[in-house]
Design an enzyme around this catalytic site. Structure first.
Site, PDB file in Angstrom:
ATOM      1  N   THR A   1      -0.389   4.595  10.519  1.00 54.39           N
ATOM      2  CA  THR A   1       0.767   4.560  11.208  1.00 54.39           C
ATOM      3  C   THR A   1       0.727   5.857  12.469  1.00 54.39           C
ATOM      4  O   THR A   1       0.911   5.246  13.428  1.00 54.39           O
ATOM      5  CB  THR A   1       2.140   4.883  10.484  1.00 54.39           C
TER       6      THR A   1
ATOM      7  N   CYS B   1       7.181   6.547 -16.077  1.00 54.86           N
ATOM      8  CA  CYS B   1       8.176   7.545 -15.449  1.00 54.86           C
ATOM      9  C   CYS B   1       7.547   8.301 -14.351  1.00 54.86           C
ATOM     10  O   CYS B   1       6.249   8.620 -14.442  1.00 54.86           O
ATOM     11  CB  CYS B   1       8.567   8.516 -16.556  1.00 54.86           C
TER      12      CYS B   1
ATOM     13  N   ASP C   1      -4.458  -0.303   8.501  1.00 56.56           N
ATOM     14  CA  ASP C   1      -3.479  -0.146   7.553  1.00 56.56           C
ATOM     15  C   ASP C   1      -3.820   0.274   6.225  1.00 56.56           C
ATOM     16  O   ASP C   1      -4.700  -0.696   5.537  1.00 56.56           O
ATOM     17  CB  ASP C   1      -2.526  -1.449   7.689  1.00 56.56           C
ATOM     18  N   SER C   2      -3.551   1.321   5.631  1.00 57.35           N
ATOM     19  CA  SER C   2      -4.247   1.577   4.518  1.00 57.35           C
ATOM     20  C   SER C   2      -3.855   0.800   3.410  1.00 57.35           C
ATOM     21  O   SER C   2      -4.521   0.770   2.133  1.00 57.35           O
ATOM     22  CB  SER C   2      -3.934   3.270   4.113  1.00 57.35           C
ATOM     23  N   SER C   3      -3.161   0.019   3.518  1.00 55.01           N
ATOM     24  CA  SER C   3      -2.970  -0.895   2.382  1.00 55.01           C
ATOM     25  C   SER C   3      -4.074  -1.736   2.091  1.00 55.01           C
ATOM     26  O   SER C   3      -4.205  -2.586   1.270  1.00 55.01           O
ATOM     27  CB  SER C   3      -1.501  -1.841   2.459  1.00 55.01           C
TER      28      SER C   3
ATOM     29  N   THR D   1      -0.315   6.283   5.076  1.00 52.83           N
ATOM     30  CA  THR D   1       0.524   6.961   3.923  1.00 52.83           C
ATOM     31  C   THR D   1       0.447   5.965   2.643  1.00 52.83           C
ATOM     32  O   THR D   1       0.658   6.610   1.572  1.00 52.83           O
ATOM     33  CB  THR D   1       1.983   7.281   4.215  1.00 52.83           C
TER      34      THR D   1
HETATM   35  N1  ASP Z   1       1.413   1.098   6.349  1.00 53.89           N
HETATM   36  C1  ASP Z   1       0.969   2.259   7.028  1.00 53.89           C
HETATM   37  C2  ASP Z   1      -0.395   2.589   6.328  1.00 53.89           C
HETATM   38  O1  ASP Z   1      -0.507   2.912   5.130  1.00 53.89           O
HETATM   39  C3  ASP Z   1       2.004   3.317   6.643  1.00 53.89           C
HETATM   40  C4  ASP Z   1       1.783   4.660   7.069  1.00 53.89           C
HETATM   41  O2  ASP Z   1       0.780   5.196   7.573  1.00 53.89           O
HETATM   42  O3  ASP Z   1       2.811   5.322   7.197  1.00 53.89           O
HETATM   43  O4  ASP Z   1      -1.386   2.514   6.834  1.00 53.89           O
END
Ligand code: ASP
Length: 331
Positions: free
Chosen positions: A12, A267, A53-55, A85
């Protein structure tokens, strides 16, 4: 004077608003970083050709990142990884297990709002990451986010809506930042020995999140039918499962065929404690190893890097229970 290498993978922080939603923009972030220039620190920036995008992170991205840090290790005082993130904690964990005897800071950061947004948290996060990467006695992979510095292999993304996106539920922060920086040096690892990097290789690691109902049996059948290299089973509480014959048989069969099955708790805080409940025994007896209080991200990364070293299943099971990078509480 500290000389840093900043590796920009995407996320992001360097994105802009497009008709399809936020998307990375090449060249934007390295230019913006010039605004953070200050005396006593300089940096080079590597912007990867495919900002993601890190996904979309893959083992190949991790291999590249580890190889780039290893190649540049002697030439820089510290490293900053700029990353989305969503999978930041997975990447930080992989780096923690791939970079053996690390004696320099490797700090991973990003932001919840892009730098193009007037209220972006990215400026502060990168500022903190740079400051942390200048601490020559910080021999850790850490995540800098929202004024805390967390051990990378203990960190998790815990919030997708607030700036406090990360926490390390089973370990205290390595530093906190207010007007002053509060470095918790007594918690920092002291690594000795020669630095060495292990490159992650493709491995078939599966995971199953136990649910009441038929899930336990389904997971067992899946393991028995198609033995992967490793499997993470997210059990209840302190590592408890139903005594489901198909689950236990699947774990026994997969373990006998060389699969390393790991028992993790669902958990967010706490640990698998084999023996705390009778319901935690069958899984261990069937051959599953305990992840203790490791995060899922650390468990995957640890398994991946152990498998990538060509060790036997027995050696991996033994190594899995030992602390390597501060990822597990042993008492
Ligand atoms: N979808 C974004 C990513 O992980 C989210 C972020 O960077 O906050 O690339």
């Amino acid at each position: 004077m500290s000389k840093l290498l900043i590796l920009y993978t995407g996320g992001t922080i360097g994105m802009d608003y497009t008709p399809h939603g936020l998307a990375p923009v090449a060249g934007y972030l390295p230019r913006q970083l010039e605004r953070l220039a200050r005396q006593g620190v300089s940096w080079d920036v590597v912007e990867y050709p495919q900002l993601i995008d890190s996904s979309a992170i893959t083992i190949a991205h991790w291999r590249q990142l580890v190889a780039d840090i290893a190649d540049a290790y002697q030439r820089y005082d510290g490293f900053v990884g700029i990353h989305g993130t969503d999978t930041m904690a997975y990447t930080a964990s992989v780096l923690a297990f791939a970079l053996h005897n690390l004696q320099k800071p490797v700090i991973v950061t990003g932001s919840q709002l892009p730098l193009v947004h007037p209220r972006s948290d990215g400026w502060n996060n990168v500022g903190v990451a740079i400051e942390a990467a200048c601490q020559s006695d910080l021999h850790e992979v850490a995540i800098a986010f929202d004024n805390v510095l967390l051990r990378g292999c203990r960190a998790r993304k815990v919030d997708a809506t607030s700036f406090a996106g990360f926490d390390s539920p089973n370990a205290p922060p390595l530093a906190r930042f207010g007007i002053a920086a509060h470095w918790q040096r007594s918690l920092w690892r002291q690594n000795r020995g020669e630095f060495r990097a292990v490159l992650p290789q493709e491995q078939d690691i599966r995971s199953g999140f136990l649910l009441p109902g038929g899930m336990a049996a389904a997971f067992g059948r899946w393991l028995a039918a198609d033995t992967p290299h490793g499997a993470l089973l997210f059990s209840y509480g302190n590592g408890n499962t139903p005594e489901e014959p198909a689950l236990l048989e699947g774990i026994r069969a997969a373990s006998a065929a060389g699969c390393v099955v790991v028992n993790l708790t669902q958990c967010p805080r706490g640990a698998v404690e084999v023996g705390a409940y009778a319901a935690s025994q069958p899984l261990a007896q069937a051959g599953a190893v305990s992840a203790g209080d490791m995060t899922p991200e650390a468990a995957q990364a640890k398994l991946l890097l152990l498998l990538s070293q060509g060790l036997s299943a027995a050696e991996i099971r033994a190594a899995f229970g030992r602390d390597q990078a501060g990822e597990i509480t042993l008492d």
